[in-house]
Design a protein around this motif. Structure first.
Motif, PDB file in Angstrom:
ATOM      1  N   PHE A 159       0.611  -1.112  -0.127  1.00  0.00           N
ATOM      2  CA  PHE A 159      -0.118   0.097   0.108  1.00  0.00           C
ATOM      3  C   PHE A 159       0.910   1.203  -0.011  1.00  0.00           C
ATOM      4  CE2 PHE A 159      -2.501   3.216   1.975  1.00  0.00           C
ATOM      5  CZ  PHE A 159      -3.647   3.210   1.374  1.00  0.00           C
ATOM      6  N   PHE A 160       1.986   1.109   0.748  1.00  0.00           N
ATOM      7  CA  PHE A 160       2.738   2.339   1.000  1.00  0.00           C
ATOM      8  C   PHE A 160       3.785   2.453  -0.431  1.00  0.00           C
ATOM      9  CE2 PHE A 160       1.026   1.826   5.144  1.00  0.00           C
ATOM     10  CZ  PHE A 160       0.342   3.131   5.380  1.00  0.00           C
ATOM     11  N   THR A 161       4.399   3.706  -0.878  1.00  0.00           N
ATOM     12  CA  THR A 161       5.529   3.823  -1.455  1.00  0.00           C
ATOM     13  C   THR A 161       6.703   3.864  -0.278  1.00  0.00           C
ATOM     14  OG1 THR A 161       5.323   6.439  -1.196  1.00  0.00           O
ATOM     15  CG2 THR A 161       4.418   5.333  -3.201  1.00  0.00           C
ATOM     16  N   PHE A 162       7.788   4.231  -0.990  1.00  0.00           N
ATOM     17  CA  PHE A 162       9.088   4.164  -0.135  1.00  0.00           C
ATOM     18  C   PHE A 162       8.955   5.372   0.633  1.00  0.00           C
ATOM     19  CE2 PHE A 162      13.363   6.044   0.428  1.00  0.00           C
ATOM     20  CZ  PHE A 162      13.918   4.914   0.972  1.00  0.00           C
ATOM     21  N   LYS A 163       8.431   6.419   0.324  1.00  0.00           N
ATOM     22  CA  LYS A 163       8.183   7.596   1.026  1.00  0.00           C
ATOM     23  C   LYS A 163       7.294   7.273   2.212  1.00  0.00           C
ATOM     24  CE  LYS A 163       9.157  11.017  -3.028  1.00  0.00           C
ATOM     25  NZ  LYS A 163       8.417  11.745  -3.843  1.00  0.00           N
ATOM     26  N   GLY A 164       6.316   6.638   2.033  1.00  0.00           N
ATOM     27  CA  GLY A 164       5.333   6.116   3.028  1.00  0.00           C
ATOM     28  C   GLY A 164       5.916   5.342   4.055  1.00  0.00           C
ATOM     29  N   GLN A 165       6.557   4.394   3.576  1.00  0.00           N
ATOM     30  CA  GLN A 165       7.478   3.539   4.589  1.00  0.00           C
ATOM     31  C   GLN A 165       8.529   4.436   5.462  1.00  0.00           C
ATOM     32  OE1 GLN A 165       9.034   0.538   1.898  1.00  0.00           O
ATOM     33  NE2 GLN A 165       6.940  -0.403   1.682  1.00  0.00           N
ATOM     34  N   MET A 166       8.821   5.433   4.725  1.00  0.00           N
ATOM     35  CA  MET A 166       9.959   6.308   5.576  1.00  0.00           C
ATOM     36  C   MET A 166       9.291   7.122   6.610  1.00  0.00           C
ATOM     37  SD  MET A 166      13.252   6.118   5.137  1.00  0.00           S
ATOM     38  CE  MET A 166      13.592   7.875   5.805  1.00  0.00           C
ATOM     39  N   VAL A 167       8.034   7.455   6.194  1.00  0.00           N
ATOM     40  CA  VAL A 167       7.218   8.120   7.352  1.00  0.00           C
ATOM     41  C   VAL A 167       6.907   7.230   8.447  1.00  0.00           C
ATOM     42  CG1 VAL A 167       5.017   9.243   7.736  1.00  0.00           C
ATOM     43  CG2 VAL A 167       6.172   9.781   5.885  1.00  0.00           C
ATOM     44  N   LEU A 168       6.540   5.855   8.289  1.00  0.00           N
ATOM     45  CA  LEU A 168       6.288   4.977   9.166  1.00  0.00           C
ATOM     46  C   LEU A 168       7.504   4.805  10.077  1.00  0.00           C
ATOM     47  CD1 LEU A 168       4.201   2.314   7.367  1.00  0.00           C
ATOM     48  CD2 LEU A 168       3.288   4.052   8.832  1.00  0.00           C
ATOM     49  N   LEU A 169       8.505   4.596   9.530  1.00  0.00           N
ATOM     50  CA  LEU A 169       9.853   4.443  10.242  1.00  0.00           C
ATOM     51  C   LEU A 169      10.052   5.623  11.243  1.00  0.00           C
ATOM     52  CD1 LEU A 169      12.636   2.862  10.674  1.00  0.00           C
ATOM     53  CD2 LEU A 169      13.460   4.130   8.731  1.00  0.00           C
ATOM     54  N   ALA A 170       9.819   6.769  10.648  1.00  0.00           N
ATOM     55  CA  ALA A 170      10.262   8.236  11.569  1.00  0.00           C
ATOM     56  C   ALA A 170       9.413   8.053  12.534  1.00  0.00           C
ATOM     57  CB  ALA A 170       9.997   9.462  10.618  1.00  0.00           C
ATOM     58  N   LEU A 171       7.891   7.678  12.414  1.00  0.00           N
ATOM     59  CA  LEU A 171       6.908   7.685  13.408  1.00  0.00           C
ATOM     60  C   LEU A 171       7.324   6.734  14.576  1.00  0.00           C
ATOM     61  CD1 LEU A 171       3.774   8.148  11.338  1.00  0.00           C
ATOM     62  CD2 LEU A 171       4.892   9.849  12.595  1.00  0.00           C
ATOM     63  N   ILE A 172       7.809   5.454  14.004  1.00  0.00           N
ATOM     64  CA  ILE A 172       8.027   4.437  15.046  1.00  0.00           C
ATOM     65  C   ILE A 172       9.331   5.004  16.016  1.00  0.00           C
ATOM     66  CG2 ILE A 172       8.917   2.138  15.228  1.00  0.00           C
ATOM     67  CD1 ILE A 172       7.407   1.401  12.726  1.00  0.00           C
ATOM     68  N   GLN A 173      10.227   5.634  15.221  1.00  0.00           N
ATOM     69  CA  GLN A 173      11.439   5.931  16.082  1.00  0.00           C
ATOM     70  C   GLN A 173      11.189   7.196  16.810  1.00  0.00           C
ATOM     71  OE1 GLN A 173      15.358   4.749  15.595  1.00  0.00           O
ATOM     72  NE2 GLN A 173      14.288   5.314  17.458  1.00  0.00           N
ATOM     73  N   LEU A 174      10.444   8.096  16.498  1.00  0.00           N
ATOM     74  CA  LEU A 174      10.197   9.210  17.250  1.00  0.00           C
ATOM     75  C   LEU A 174       9.318   8.802  18.359  1.00  0.00           C
ATOM     76  CD1 LEU A 174       9.495  12.036  14.551  1.00  0.00           C
ATOM     77  CD2 LEU A 174      11.451  11.901  16.228  1.00  0.00           C
ATOM     78  N   GLY A 175       8.274   7.853  18.182  1.00  0.00           N
ATOM     79  CA  GLY A 175       7.281   7.460  19.238  1.00  0.00           C
ATOM     80  C   GLY A 175       8.175   6.518  20.277  1.00  0.00           C
ATOM     81  N   GLY A 176       8.814   5.867  19.874  1.00  0.00           N
ATOM     82  CA  GLY A 176       9.699   4.989  20.583  1.00  0.00           C
ATOM     83  C   GLY A 176      10.741   5.847  21.768  1.00  0.00           C
ATOM     84  N   LEU A 177      11.449   6.821  20.994  1.00  0.00           N
ATOM     85  CA  LEU A 177      12.395   7.628  21.860  1.00  0.00           C
ATOM     86  C   LEU A 177      11.450   8.415  22.827  1.00  0.00           C
ATOM     87  CD1 LEU A 177      15.123   8.732  19.287  1.00  0.00           C
ATOM     88  CD2 LEU A 177      15.418   7.145  21.012  1.00  0.00           C
ATOM     89  N   ASN A 178      10.397   9.048  22.386  1.00  0.00           N
ATOM     90  CA  ASN A 178       9.596   9.869  23.162  1.00  0.00           C
ATOM     91  C   ASN A 178       9.173   9.269  24.730  1.00  0.00           C
ATOM     92  OD1 ASN A 178       8.384  12.373  23.511  1.00  0.00           O
ATOM     93  ND2 ASN A 178       6.296  11.562  22.794  1.00  0.00           N
TER      94      ASN A 178
END
Length: 608
Positions: free
Chosen positions: A216-235
């Protein structure tokens, strides 16, 4: 006149304008960073013409030029330039890279690192580097604004409000990004509700998905998911350190109890540079995990070059350590490409287990200074909180693995090799906190589903990215029950006495979690009545979904994408409350408590 004399005269001359000019530059830095991030979103989120692409990139280059000039001015105004360079060496390296790239583009019309990305077959590597640099500078700007003497107003805020608002901010930005056309393969973007659900799931490191991440997601969409996971975890795991940075907002020491759900108090109040340690350790573990995954991926996976292999390794390492459970394979680790890739399963298992232990336990177990101290003094042991996290995690993994092997030996494990059954049993037991699955959870028998619900309810350890009531809460309650059964005078655990306040907090977390699940599950029985009436899913599947959401686990029997709009909102709220913590929400909504110095006569009633 010596150089030092000349510098002294210059410093005296510049001192008059230092405060005013640096304050103006700090404000401009924030405006430039926000503008650049908006430009990045437009550049990557929407289809553009060649001319508009050129205009947007020109704005990006201007922002980089501003960053370099701003950094040089800060060096000029600093009374001790050498000390300033040592203190900001990371920022200095980035500036050198920007200057070299700027000169290369000006004279040779190319960027130095373009050939490197081409060699790795990463077509959008240059664009990714721009994203990372802009996000880095935005973080630097925010950190500057939070320092003492900042131009930001000294607003007094409850720490629970700060924590909740930080998550809401990340979720909102993630939702807007996922709605952009370039994020999905269809070119239409995600619908608003699905984007909100997905952003909440990724930020709260839950892993429940309404769409197939792989297709469903393009590479850009997968990058957004990766960023959200990292920011959420670090938060989550850095929030305690963040409180130390924002103490000037008026956070009182007595209010620090609000985050004892996440971090041991002694650790975060005593750590001088805890935030930096948390970030470095997280990134370091994720990097080691990515390297390991890159080496053990199955040859059956049709990677599109080395760049695709590297990205997949990084994505799954970050998702595993942060207990997110989101994968780039349809059906997760049960996909035919990786279903028997046992080494990859073990790497993910280890990453999930470490992530679920929590940073405080990892610091205690693996910090070089503490390891040397224990080697020099064998009588020294790991801390009390670490013992709870480590031993109870092992106990829960053992119970889950034995139960899974026993109950599913002739079920979902049938047809696997002996080593495969052993690996799968351990994998599914450990990933009870993360949502990774190497079998079809919808095919798992009802007895094991019930055990999964119990394990998800207990969850991971404090200061970790996992959810649930936490192993510390479970340990304290079990110890209190054992004290009552045996008639002991005090609650004891690992040769330590548990004080009444800690026991009260444990029971409060338990009650809030039980009530939260009951309320949301009741609402789901109303909103999903049509789904239940179809007969494909039962009340147990709905309960499994709810506990998985509030425990920020991400396991599902397959009904996530079939939820009604109201059901998606309920599950999103469950994930959010489960992530920020039930006690945090209670503190935020409860207001300021009034101290009382009297008590009523004791009452007595029958219990049980």
């Amino acid at each position: 006149m010596t150089f030092n004399d000349f510098r002294e005269i210059g410093n005296v001359y510049l001192y008059k304008s230092k405060s005013r000019n640096l304050g103006i530059l700090k404000l401009l830095n924030l405006i430039v960073s926000l503008t650049a991030l908006v430009v990045l979103a437009i550049y990557y989120g929407y289809p553009n013409t060649a001319q508009s692409d050129q205009n947007l990139m020109d704005i990006m280059r201007l922002s980089f030029g501003f960053y370099v000039v701003h950094y040089l001015i800060k060096i000029l105004y600093d009374f001790h330039p050498a000390e300033f360079l040592r203190r900001t060496w990371i920022e200095g390296i980035v500036m050198i890279v920007l200057i070299i790239e700027g000169v290369s583009h000006l004279f040779f019309d190319t960027l130095i690192h373009e050939p490197v990305f081409r060699a790795l077959n990463i077509s959008s590597g240059v664009d990714l580097s721009l994203v990372f640099i802009q996000i880095y500078f935005f973080i630097v700007v925010i950190a500057e604004l939070l320092r003492k003497g900042s131009i930001l107003p000294r607003v007094k805020m409850h720490p629970a409000i700060i924590f909740i608002l930080s998550f809401l901010g990340i979720i909102t930005v993630g939702t807007l990004l996922l709605m952009m056309p370039e994020m999905t393969t269809s070119g239409n973007g995600m619908p608003t509700l699905d984007a909100l659900f997905t952003s909440t799931s990724a930020t709260c490191v839950t892993g429940l998905m309404v769409e197939d991440t792989m297709v469903f997601f393009t590479f850009k969409g997968q990058m957004v998911l990766l960023a959200l996971i990292q920011l959420g975890g670090l938060n989550v795991i850095a929030f305690a350190s963040f409180l130390a940075l924002v103490a000037r907002f008026g956070v009182a020491i007595t209010q620090h109890d609000v985050i004892e759900d996440f971090v041991n108090r002694d650790s975060y109040l005593s750590g001088k540079s805890m935030l930096g340690r948390v970030v470095l350790w997280c990134l370091g573990i994720e990097m080691l995990g990515a390297i390991a995954l890159g080496l053990v991926w199955s040859s059956d996976i049709p990677f599109n070059g080395l760049g695709d292999r590297i990205f997949s390794s990084i994505f799954h390492s970050v998702s595993a350590f942060n207990n997110a459970g989101i994968t780039l394979f349809t059906d997760g680790m049960a996909h035919p490409w990786v279903a028997t890739n046992w080494l990859a399963h073990w790497v993910i298992t280890i990453l999930v287990f470490f992530g679920a232990l929590g940073m405080i336990a990892l610091f205690d177990l693996f910090d070089p200074a503490k390891l040397r101290s224990r080697m020099r003094s064998p009588w020294k042991t790991i801390g009390f909180a670490t013992k709870i996290a480590l031993y109870f995690s092992f106990i829960l993994v053992f119970i889950g693995a034995i139960s899974f092997a026993f109950l599913e030996w002739n079920g979902v494990l049938e047809g696997m090799s002996g080593f495969g059954k052993f690996t799968t049993a351990i994998f599914q037991s450990v990933t009870r906190t993360s949502g990774f699955n190497s079998v079809d959870i919808g095919s798992v028998g009802l007895p094991m589903i019930f055990i999964f619900i119990v394990l998800m309810f207990i969850g991971a350890s404090s200061s970790s990215t996992g959810g649930g009531i936490k192993t510390s809460t479970f340990a304290v309650i079990v110890s209190d029950v054992w004290r009552t059964v045996r008639g002991f005078d005090h609650v004891q655990l690992f040769k330590r006495t548990i004080n009444p306040t800690l026991r009260s907090r444990a029971y409060s977390v338990l009650m809030f979690f039980i009530l939260g699940n009951m309320v949301f599950l009741f609402l789901l029985t109303i909103t999903e009545a049509r789904l239940l009436s179809m007969g494909e899913f039962s009340f147990v599947d709905l309960a499994f979904e709810q506990v998985s959401a509030m425990g920020t686990v991400g396991l599902s029997t397959g009904l996530t994408h079939l939820l009604s709009p109201a059901g998606k909102m309920i599950i999103s709220l469950s994930m959010f409350i489960g992530r920020v913590g039930t006690l945090t929400v209670a503190f935020a909504l409860g207001g300021r408590a009034l101290e009382t110095h009297f008590k009523y006569p004791e009452g007595h009633t029958m219990i049980g």
